[in-house]
Motif scaffolding. Structure first.
Motif, PDB file in Angstrom:
ATOM      1  N   LEU A  21      23.501-129.454 -12.552  1.00 40.50           N
ATOM      2  CA  LEU A  21      23.976-130.249 -11.423  1.00 40.50           C
ATOM      3  C   LEU A  21      24.876-129.469 -10.465  1.00 40.50           C
ATOM      4  O   LEU A  21      24.976-129.827  -9.292  1.00 40.50           O
ATOM      5  CB  LEU A  21      24.746-131.477 -11.928  1.00 40.50           C
ATOM      6  N   HIS A  80      24.992-135.765  -8.780  1.00 43.42           N
ATOM      7  CA  HIS A  80      23.549-135.746  -8.573  1.00 43.42           C
ATOM      8  C   HIS A  80      23.222-135.658  -7.083  1.00 43.42           C
ATOM      9  O   HIS A  80      23.678-136.476  -6.290  1.00 43.42           O
ATOM     10  CB  HIS A  80      22.895-136.995  -9.170  1.00 43.42           C
ATOM     11  N   PRO A  84      19.509-139.954  -9.702  1.00 41.10           N
ATOM     12  CA  PRO A  84      19.946-139.729 -11.078  1.00 41.10           C
ATOM     13  C   PRO A  84      19.081-140.497 -12.074  1.00 41.10           C
ATOM     14  O   PRO A  84      18.277-141.351 -11.698  1.00 41.10           O
ATOM     15  CB  PRO A  84      21.377-140.265 -11.081  1.00 41.10           C
TER      16      PRO A  84
END
Length: 142
Positions: A21, A80, A84
């Protein structure tokens, strides 16, 4: 002081997920980008303060466990870039509902003496005014 930390994020979501991420550079470093984490933590803290500050005095002396849990859900959602996982999205929505409940007074945090000052009013407010129909003004009708 942030409501959660990189260590707690790593413990809950794993280093691999945080690397995927946050490692957003042109060249992959296979390491967690702490600048990205710090920004996501700050964004989550600001959101929480916006809701909690309506009801409680800020900054909090200690972070209640509920606030730490909400900060984890909001931070991982904010990390994110793309959509997500449905579980992460549902946790984020549940965190927002809980923050609204805290703001509205439906959920009370265990913070001693941290309630924001209220109006002191606890119900209806009545004022008495002079009555227009008195014995003198009704003379001739009674």
């Amino acid at each position: 002081m942030p409501y959660t930390s990189l260590a707690k994020l790593t413990a809950k979501f794993g280093e691999h997920m945080l690397i995927s991420l946050t490692d957003r550079g042109d060249v992959a470093t296979d390491a967690i980008d702490t600048d990205v984490i710090d920004q996501a933590l700050a964004d989550a803290d600001a959101m929480i303060d916006g809701y909690v500050g309506v009801r409680y005095a800020l900054p909090m002396e200690t972070t209640p466990p509920l606030i730490g849990s909400l900060a984890l859900a909001i931070t991982i959602y904010n990390l994110h870039v793309a959509s997500p996982d449905p579980k992460i999205e549902e946790d984020y929505k549940a965190a927002l509902r809980t923050l609204r409940d805290i703001s509205g007074g439906g959920v009370r945090l265990p913070i001693a003496g941290a309630d924001a000052p209220g109006t002191g009013s606890s119900g209806a407010r009545l004022t008495d005014r002079e009555r227009p129909l008195t014995q003198a003004s009704m003379k001739g009708f009674i």
